[in-house]
Write an enzyme that holds these catalytic residues in place. Structure first.
Site, PDB file in Angstrom:
ATOM      1  N   TYR A 227      31.364  37.393  23.299  1.00 42.99           N
ATOM      2  CA  TYR A 227      30.966  38.758  23.675  1.00 42.99           C
ATOM      3  C   TYR A 227      29.447  38.838  23.561  1.00 42.99           C
ATOM      4  O   TYR A 227      28.768  37.813  23.578  1.00 42.99           O
ATOM      5  CB  TYR A 227      31.734  39.728  22.734  1.00 42.99           C
ATOM      6  CG  TYR A 227      31.631  41.176  23.073  1.00 42.99           C
ATOM      7  CD1 TYR A 227      31.941  41.646  24.338  1.00 42.99           C
ATOM      8  CD2 TYR A 227      31.229  42.104  22.110  1.00 42.99           C
ATOM      9  CE1 TYR A 227      31.845  43.003  24.644  1.00 42.99           C
ATOM     10  CE2 TYR A 227      31.140  43.454  22.393  1.00 42.99           C
ATOM     11  CZ  TYR A 227      31.444  43.892  23.666  1.00 42.99           C
ATOM     12  OH  TYR A 227      31.346  45.227  23.963  1.00 42.99           O
TER      13      TYR A 227
ATOM     14  N   ARG B  11      25.922  45.959  37.081  1.00 45.24           N
ATOM     15  CA  ARG B  11      25.012  46.203  35.946  1.00 45.24           C
ATOM     16  C   ARG B  11      25.646  45.534  34.729  1.00 45.24           C
ATOM     17  O   ARG B  11      26.394  46.155  34.005  1.00 45.24           O
ATOM     18  CB  ARG B  11      24.854  47.717  35.753  1.00 45.24           C
ATOM     19  CG  ARG B  11      23.795  48.156  34.799  1.00 45.24           C
ATOM     20  CD  ARG B  11      24.166  47.947  33.309  1.00 45.24           C
ATOM     21  NE  ARG B  11      24.992  48.972  32.723  1.00 45.24           N
ATOM     22  CZ  ARG B  11      25.856  48.748  31.713  1.00 45.24           C
ATOM     23  NH1 ARG B  11      26.031  47.543  31.191  1.00 45.24           N
ATOM     24  NH2 ARG B  11      26.580  49.738  31.228  1.00 45.24           N
TER      25      ARG B  11
ATOM     26  N   LYS C 114      35.486  40.957  27.301  1.00 43.13           N
ATOM     27  CA  LYS C 114      36.105  42.198  26.815  1.00 43.13           C
ATOM     28  C   LYS C 114      37.595  41.959  26.540  1.00 43.13           C
ATOM     29  O   LYS C 114      38.145  42.452  25.562  1.00 43.13           O
ATOM     30  CB  LYS C 114      35.940  43.322  27.847  1.00 43.13           C
ATOM     31  CG  LYS C 114      34.500  43.783  28.034  1.00 43.13           C
ATOM     32  CD  LYS C 114      34.133  44.933  27.109  1.00 43.13           C
ATOM     33  CE  LYS C 114      32.654  45.301  27.248  1.00 43.13           C
ATOM     34  NZ  LYS C 114      32.202  46.331  26.316  1.00 43.13           N
TER      35      LYS C 114
ATOM     36  N   GLU D 162      34.257  48.377  33.846  1.00 43.69           N
ATOM     37  CA  GLU D 162      33.189  47.831  33.000  1.00 43.69           C
ATOM     38  C   GLU D 162      31.959  47.477  33.811  1.00 43.69           C
ATOM     39  O   GLU D 162      32.055  46.791  34.839  1.00 43.69           O
ATOM     40  CB  GLU D 162      33.725  46.568  32.297  1.00 43.69           C
ATOM     41  CG  GLU D 162      32.829  46.057  31.195  1.00 43.69           C
ATOM     42  CD  GLU D 162      32.780  47.008  30.006  1.00 43.69           C
ATOM     43  OE1 GLU D 162      33.832  47.491  29.565  1.00 43.69           O
ATOM     44  OE2 GLU D 162      31.653  47.267  29.532  1.00 43.69           O
ATOM     45  N   ASP D 163      30.844  47.919  33.332  1.00 43.41           N
ATOM     46  CA  ASP D 163      29.536  47.519  33.873  1.00 43.41           C
ATOM     47  C   ASP D 163      29.401  47.730  35.379  1.00 43.41           C
ATOM     48  O   ASP D 163      28.928  46.844  36.110  1.00 43.41           O
ATOM     49  CB  ASP D 163      29.221  46.073  33.445  1.00 43.41           C
ATOM     50  CG  ASP D 163      28.926  46.003  31.946  1.00 43.41           C
ATOM     51  OD1 ASP D 163      29.079  47.045  31.269  1.00 43.41           O
ATOM     52  OD2 ASP D 163      28.559  44.936  31.458  1.00 43.41           O
TER      53      ASP D 163
ATOM     54  N   ASP E 277      34.560  52.229  30.222  1.00 43.73           N
ATOM     55  CA  ASP E 277      34.141  51.864  28.868  1.00 43.73           C
ATOM     56  C   ASP E 277      32.693  52.245  28.594  1.00 43.73           C
ATOM     57  O   ASP E 277      32.358  52.721  27.506  1.00 43.73           O
ATOM     58  CB  ASP E 277      34.333  50.352  28.727  1.00 43.73           C
ATOM     59  CG  ASP E 277      33.981  49.847  27.360  1.00 43.73           C
ATOM     60  OD1 ASP E 277      34.272  50.546  26.381  1.00 43.73           O
ATOM     61  OD2 ASP E 277      33.416  48.739  27.267  1.00 43.73           O
ATOM     62  N   ASP E 278      31.824  52.050  29.570  1.00 43.41           N
ATOM     63  CA  ASP E 278      30.398  52.311  29.347  1.00 43.41           C
ATOM     64  C   ASP E 278      30.120  53.802  29.200  1.00 43.41           C
ATOM     65  O   ASP E 278      29.268  54.201  28.419  1.00 43.41           O
ATOM     66  CB  ASP E 278      29.562  51.731  30.498  1.00 43.41           C
ATOM     67  CG  ASP E 278      29.772  50.241  30.573  1.00 43.41           C
ATOM     68  OD1 ASP E 278      29.316  49.535  29.672  1.00 43.41           O
ATOM     69  OD2 ASP E 278      30.459  49.782  31.517  1.00 43.41           O
TER      70      ASP E 278
ATOM     71  N   ASN F 278      22.042  46.176  25.235  1.00 44.03           N
ATOM     72  CA  ASN F 278      22.467  44.776  25.129  1.00 44.03           C
ATOM     73  C   ASN F 278      21.883  43.958  26.271  1.00 44.03           C
ATOM     74  O   ASN F 278      21.537  44.524  27.309  1.00 44.03           O
ATOM     75  CB  ASN F 278      23.996  44.700  25.210  1.00 44.03           C
ATOM     76  CG  ASN F 278      24.648  45.411  24.057  1.00 44.03           C
ATOM     77  OD1 ASN F 278      24.282  45.223  22.913  1.00 44.03           O
ATOM     78  ND2 ASN F 278      25.628  46.253  24.370  1.00 44.03           N
TER      79      ASN F 278
END
Ligand code: NAI
Ligand code: PYR
Ligand code: MG
Length: 625
Positions: free
Chosen positions: A145, A198, A216, A287-288, A310-311, A466
């Site tokens: 991760y 992203r 994830k 995600e992302d 999630d973000d 991150n």
């Protein structure tokens, strides 16, 4: 504003969550809902090399002699049968040897080398991979991760050996409904999907973003005990706007610019329809996705499908837990949260998600009405790439608009549209400075010096971007400049800092990994058809309540990753409880909605625990089709 938030009462949330998460319930020994998975033999329809090459069933050198005979494996493995423990030992010795051998090299290839070894293990023996990961989660979460997964995604085209997960591309339009049947598993519980636009703070990595979906899901298995045979990482390749990748001859994705507008939405719609047709009970975690699409897709699907972003939503919950923790760290009750002044650097999917959730939490504490909601707004100052956001901003992003400062308010503080972060911090003297900007080092010496003037006794600095190099500052900078009273959290892990006086400055990891596994598991086991704001709020409050008074007073506001399986179980139970209360729970397998609604809090925790997969080898028996 959803009316839900106006209706909820604070008393039925925070205080009851504290009770729900009490450690006393963990000592329950009753096992009313034990699953039998892991005890019955597993029927397999393959033998010989096929089984050795199947990571779901392979035990490698741990196949017993009787099993080797039964499954036509004799002669295909070295004669020595080793125990699962010996297998782990041998693997660990090898892994440690590699660490020693590469210690002189630069640090990134060193982390990548560890990832390669773990990845190879993942490919050949899933049970053993998860055993290693769970037993050494503190050491290897940063490899599978953040931060290493970022490096992996950046290099994925070169690192690619064996495929994992599914790829849907713009070229597959019209085919997806059939394509989903190429996946071998009839049951899929969790999908993590990205379009690679992203990835962490690393920008558009195109098809290489599949690495984040895999990472994830590794945490879903390790932390939430989702069965690894029932997870599916997905990459939707609609092209990339990363010019370097478009020109790179080694790049494995579509070398064209991203689809946009209706064409883009049509691809995502087709994907959603296909996966929910084949697996109606699946949960899809987005995600992302770049902010531009993150909010739109969330609004488009959240009332129809079992999905969340999630973000936007996971990060918001983790930030709320951290913000409440930093209030408690000052020796004040959580109910004082609405008095906190918060400067947020970054107004993308994560920043706006946090701002919306924090404002709603404050509003609930202030009485849950329109004036409370309006008054909560005035606690936030938002700075993006163009500086302080005020109502004077041209072409303002509609998602940021509710947090734009009125010109009068800004000038009262001596600020104006586009003011620099340093000026905003100097003038506002916030209790909390929270970074979700993806800009490494954004919290400069000048900014941190200004945080010394914070009106809080424990100024909180959350450098949540991150991977590590994108963190807005380091803990060393915080504790040396702001002082040892500061509370520090970061998205990627940092080591605690030993201060000049010998005291320890604690580094918290404020990452959505503390919530998304429990949100997914709780949704799965409740059988809720959607993931409501209330379920997400329950998850956040459970995480906030997990930390003891002693811990928070020491500046420890998030749990250690070594307890992630335990916290995930608690979060999942809180999510189930809320789904039942909101009448959304439809049950899971033998546990129908009626049965579920009769469970006590302790029984819900027990139910969750008994449905978490553990990495143990099942006995295998061959049976012809
Ligand atoms: N710790 C955690 O659990 C999570 C961390 N993140 C991290 O948050 C970061 C941002 O993610 P998104 O919001 O999705 O990205 P995004 O690209 O949508 O948003 C970035 C925001 O930062 C702003 N920004 C850029 N330069 C800035 C500057 N010099 N000063 C102030 N603001 C500036 C941009 O204007 C934009 O509003 C990423 O690094 C990501 O890894 C995201 C989700 C969870
Ligand atoms: C942690 C996470 O989801 C991110 O940085 O995007
Ligand atoms: Mg993310």
């Amino acid at each position: 504003m959803p009316s839900y938030f106006l209706q909820r009462r604070l008393s039925s949330s925070l205080i009851s969550r504290l009770n729900h998460c009490s450690p006393a319930m963990l000592t329950q020994t009753r096992r009313p809902f034990t699953t039998t998975e892991g005890h019955r033999p597993t029927i397999v329809q393959k033998r010989s090399l096929d089984i050795l090459h199947d990571p779901w069933f392979n035990k490698g050198t741990a196949f017993s002699m009787t099993e080797r005979d039964r499954l036509d494996l004799r002669g295909l493995l070295p004669p020595n049968v080793v125990s699962p423990e010996q297998q782990i030992e041998r693997f660990m010795v090898d892994l440690k040897r590699l660490e020693v051998n590469t210690r002189d090299g630069p640090s990134d290839p060193y982390a990548l080398a560890k990832w390669r070894i773990l990845n190879r293990l993942h490919d050949r023996n899933e049970t053993m991979f998860y055993k290693v990961l769970i037993a050494n989660i503190e050491e290897y979460a940063p490899i599978v991760y953040t931060p290493t997964v970022g490096l992996v995604c950046q290099n994925y085209s070169g690192l690619f050996r064996r495929p994992r997960g599914m790829y849907f591309s713009a070229e597959d339009r019209g085919e997806m409904m059939a394509m989903v049947y190429n996946w071998p598993a009839d049951q899929v519980d969790m999908i993590v999907v990205t379009d690679g636009s992203r990835i962490l703070g690393l920008g558009d990595l195109g098809v290489q973003g599949i690495g984040i979906a895999i990472g994830k899901l590794d945490l879903y298995v390790a932390a939430a005990g989702i069965n690894p045979q029932r997870v599916l990482p997905v990459m939707i390749d609609v092209g990339t706007n990363n010019e370097k990748l478009i020109k790179d001859p080694l790049y494995l994705g579509l070398q064209e610019h991203r689809l946009d507008g209706e064409e883009y939405i049509a691809v995502i719609d087709e994907f959603m329809e296909a996966v929910f047709t084949r697996w109606p009970n699946v949960i899809v975690q987005f995600e992302d996705f770049q902010s531009k699409w993150a909010f739109k897709l969330l609004q488009r699907y959240r009332n129809t499908y079992r999905m969340f972003n999630d973000d936007v939503q996971g990060t918001a919950g983790v930030a709320i837990a951290g913000l409440l923790g930093s209030v408690r760290a000052q020796g004040r009750p959580m109910i004082d949260f609405p008095k906190q002044k918060i400067v947020v650097a970054g107004a993308g999917s994560a920043g706006i998600g946090v701002l919306n959730a924090a404002r709603k939490t404050m509003a609930r504490m202030l009485g849950n009405n329109e004036s409370a909601f309006e008054s909560a707004r005035s606690q936030f100052w938002v700075v993006d790439a163009k500086g302080l956001i005020t109502e004077e901003r041209e072409n303002i992003d509609p998602d940021a608009l509710p947090f734009a400062r009125k010109v009068k308010e800004a000038s009262r503080q001596g600020l104006s549209e586009g003011a620099s972060l340093a000026d905003v911090v100097k003038k506002v003297k916030p209790d909390v400075l929270l970074g979700l900007s993806a800009v490494g080092g954004l919290f400069s010496k000048e900014v941190l010096e200004a945080m010394k003037e914070s009106t809080s006794t424990r100024p909180a600095i959350f450098a949540m971007s991150n991977p590590t190099k994108n963190a807005e500052c380091t803990p060393e900078e915080v504790f040396s400049i702001v002082g040892e009273n500061a509370v520090f959290a970061s998205g990627s892990p940092f080591k605690d800092v030993v201060l000049e006086n010998g005291h320890v400055g604690h580094c918290n990891q404020g990452n959505n990994m503390y919530l998304f596994p429990g949100i997914g598991l709780g949704t799965l086991l409740s059988g809720s058809r959607i993931i409501s704001d209330g379920m997400l709020q329950a998850a956040a409050e459970c995480l906030a309540a997990y930390m003891t008074e002693d811990e928070v007073l020491k500046g420890v506001i998030f749990p250690s990753i070594s307890s992630i399986r335990d916290i995930t179980k608690e979060v999942a139970a809180a999510v189930i409880k809320e789904a039942i209360e909101e009448d959304l729970a439809e049950g899971y397998r033998d546990m129908d909605a009626r049965e579920l609604s009769k469970l006590s809090q302790e029984e819900i925790v027990e139910y969750v625990k008994n449905n978490m997969w553990s990495p143990e080898y099942p006995t295998l028996v061959y049976k012809k089709d």
